[in-house]
Design a protein around this motif. Sequence first.
Motif, PDB file in Angstrom:
ATOM      1  N   LYS A  76       0.825  -1.206   0.000  1.00  0.00           N
ATOM      2  CA  LYS A  76       0.000   0.000   0.000  1.00  0.00           C
ATOM      3  C   LYS A  76       0.861   1.259   0.000  1.00  0.00           C
ATOM      4  CE  LYS A  76      -2.180  -1.501   3.671  1.00  0.00           C
ATOM      5  NZ  LYS A  76      -3.090  -1.564   4.839  1.00  0.00           N
ATOM      6  N   THR A 106      -5.684  -9.100 -16.263  1.00  0.00           N
ATOM      7  CA  THR A 106      -5.851  -8.891 -14.833  1.00  0.00           C
ATOM      8  C   THR A 106      -6.858  -9.878 -14.266  1.00  0.00           C
ATOM      9  OG1 THR A 106      -6.509  -7.277 -13.148  1.00  0.00           O
ATOM     10  CG2 THR A 106      -7.622  -7.131 -15.256  1.00  0.00           C
ATOM     11  N   VAL A 112     -12.061  -3.132 -11.292  1.00  0.00           N
ATOM     12  CA  VAL A 112     -12.339  -3.360  -9.872  1.00  0.00           C
ATOM     13  C   VAL A 112     -11.043  -3.689  -9.138  1.00  0.00           C
ATOM     14  CG1 VAL A 112     -13.656  -4.698  -8.190  1.00  0.00           C
ATOM     15  CG2 VAL A 112     -14.647  -4.211 -10.426  1.00  0.00           C
ATOM     16  N   PHE A 113     -10.521  -2.711  -8.390  1.00  0.00           N
ATOM     17  CA  PHE A 113      -9.301  -2.899  -7.599  1.00  0.00           C
ATOM     18  C   PHE A 113      -8.192  -3.560  -8.419  1.00  0.00           C
ATOM     19  CE2 PHE A 113     -12.636  -3.000  -4.201  1.00  0.00           C
ATOM     20  CZ  PHE A 113     -12.288  -1.806  -3.598  1.00  0.00           C
ATOM     21  N   SER A 114      -7.954  -3.049  -9.607  1.00  0.00           N
ATOM     22  CA  SER A 114      -6.978  -3.649 -10.509  1.00  0.00           C
ATOM     23  C   SER A 114      -5.798  -2.727 -10.757  1.00  0.00           C
ATOM     24  CB  SER A 114      -7.656  -3.974 -11.849  1.00  0.00           C
ATOM     25  OG  SER A 114      -6.700  -4.349 -12.811  1.00  0.00           O
ATOM     26  N   THR A 115      -4.619  -3.319 -10.858  1.00  0.00           N
ATOM     27  CA  THR A 115      -3.411  -2.568 -11.194  1.00  0.00           C
ATOM     28  C   THR A 115      -3.511  -1.943 -12.578  1.00  0.00           C
ATOM     29  OG1 THR A 115      -2.162  -4.162  -9.883  1.00  0.00           O
ATOM     30  CG2 THR A 115      -0.890  -2.711 -11.308  1.00  0.00           C
ATOM     31  N   TYR A 118      -3.849   1.894 -12.829  1.00  0.00           N
ATOM     32  CA  TYR A 118      -2.638   2.720 -12.715  1.00  0.00           C
ATOM     33  C   TYR A 118      -1.844   2.705 -14.025  1.00  0.00           C
ATOM     34  CZ  TYR A 118      -3.714   2.004  -7.776  1.00  0.00           C
ATOM     35  OH  TYR A 118      -4.350   1.929  -6.568  1.00  0.00           O
ATOM     36  N   THR A 139     -16.268 -10.768 -11.962  1.00  0.00           N
ATOM     37  CA  THR A 139     -15.543 -10.351 -10.769  1.00  0.00           C
ATOM     38  C   THR A 139     -15.650 -11.397  -9.665  1.00  0.00           C
ATOM     39  OG1 THR A 139     -17.333  -9.253  -9.583  1.00  0.00           O
ATOM     40  CG2 THR A 139     -16.224  -7.990 -11.316  1.00  0.00           C
ATOM     41  N   PRO A 163     -12.560  -2.620   0.744  1.00  0.00           N
ATOM     42  CA  PRO A 163     -11.262  -3.285   0.887  1.00  0.00           C
ATOM     43  C   PRO A 163     -10.830  -3.212   2.351  1.00  0.00           C
ATOM     44  CG  PRO A 163     -10.959  -1.099  -0.061  1.00  0.00           C
ATOM     45  CD  PRO A 163     -12.437  -1.273   0.154  1.00  0.00           C
ATOM     46  N   TYR A 166      -7.655  -1.533   4.059  1.00  0.00           N
ATOM     47  CA  TYR A 166      -7.514  -0.081   4.085  1.00  0.00           C
ATOM     48  C   TYR A 166      -8.307   0.556   5.218  1.00  0.00           C
ATOM     49  CZ  TYR A 166      -4.995  -0.280  -0.298  1.00  0.00           C
ATOM     50  OH  TYR A 166      -4.047  -0.539  -1.258  1.00  0.00           O
ATOM     51  N   LYS A 185     -10.011  -8.194   0.284  1.00  0.00           N
ATOM     52  CA  LYS A 185      -8.660  -7.938   0.798  1.00  0.00           C
ATOM     53  C   LYS A 185      -8.681  -7.929   2.324  1.00  0.00           C
ATOM     54  CE  LYS A 185      -7.764  -4.976  -3.222  1.00  0.00           C
ATOM     55  NZ  LYS A 185      -6.781  -5.799  -3.936  1.00  0.00           N
ATOM     56  N   CYS A 233      -5.403 -11.978  -0.616  1.00  0.00           N
ATOM     57  CA  CYS A 233      -6.138 -11.235  -1.640  1.00  0.00           C
ATOM     58  C   CYS A 233      -7.181 -12.103  -2.333  1.00  0.00           C
ATOM     59  CB  CYS A 233      -5.174 -10.636  -2.657  1.00  0.00           C
ATOM     60  SG  CYS A 233      -4.182 -11.845  -3.536  1.00  0.00           S
TER      61      CYS A 233
END
Length: 253
Positions: A76, A106, A112-115, A118, A139, A163, A166, A185, A233
């Motif tokens: 994180k 992915t 949905v909460f995917s790299t 970015y 999902t 998540p 967090y 997560k 995860c």
Amino acid sequence: MTALGTLYGVGAGPGASDLLTLRAVNVLKSVDVLALPRSSDYGASVAWEIIAPALGELAELPPSQTRLRLTFPMSKDPARVRPHVESAVNAIGAHLVEGRSVAFVTEGDPSVFSTFGYVRQEAQKRWPELRVEVVPGVTSITAVASIGGVPLADGHERVAIVPATYGVDDLVDLLRRFDTVVLMKLGAEMPIILAALEQTGLTDRAFFVHKATMAEQRFEPDVRKVRDEHGGCFSMLIVKRRDRSGVLLGNEP
């Protein structure tokens, strides 16, 4: 000047290769480059393990398409993650600028909460004219709900997706305000989660799933049994109040 290739974000689904969409399979077989994320330089790519059976003999033969293994640490801390994102975009960009198409694969869905989010943001910052196409995937959220045998939402119900790693300091409030709460997560937050369930009287309304749709799938309807587990995860917990189910049809007397 060579036109930029297309960047695809392809959802591989939650784990079972036969949950890949037809569009995903077609894209994966047609692109010039597969970008395959992994959590360490020496680890396997779960995304590749999911899609390989669907590619059939193409996965077994010497690859006619380039396969990039890209490392994204499970962290994180932006200071740790950002260099890996930039390195991934460098590697992907070297192909895009030569006009090659790249599919970033992915787990689950790219949105949905995917790299991939970015990577897409950084790539479009460098090449504003870049064409990006997202291929949605099944999902883990919907996969886990199906395993638990509950609808995520029915009638007027509301859903919260959280998540847990967090922060779950407001979980009691969320459990009271939402009809369905999906906790992803999980990390080391299970004791806090169970305390919130007990406080709201919803312990028996929750269930736990690990590695949904995979060969190692585990379904635990009694969440008390996972109190001391560190949820990775691939672990998820769903809480379903069922207070307002059936409002569209009317409650039977």
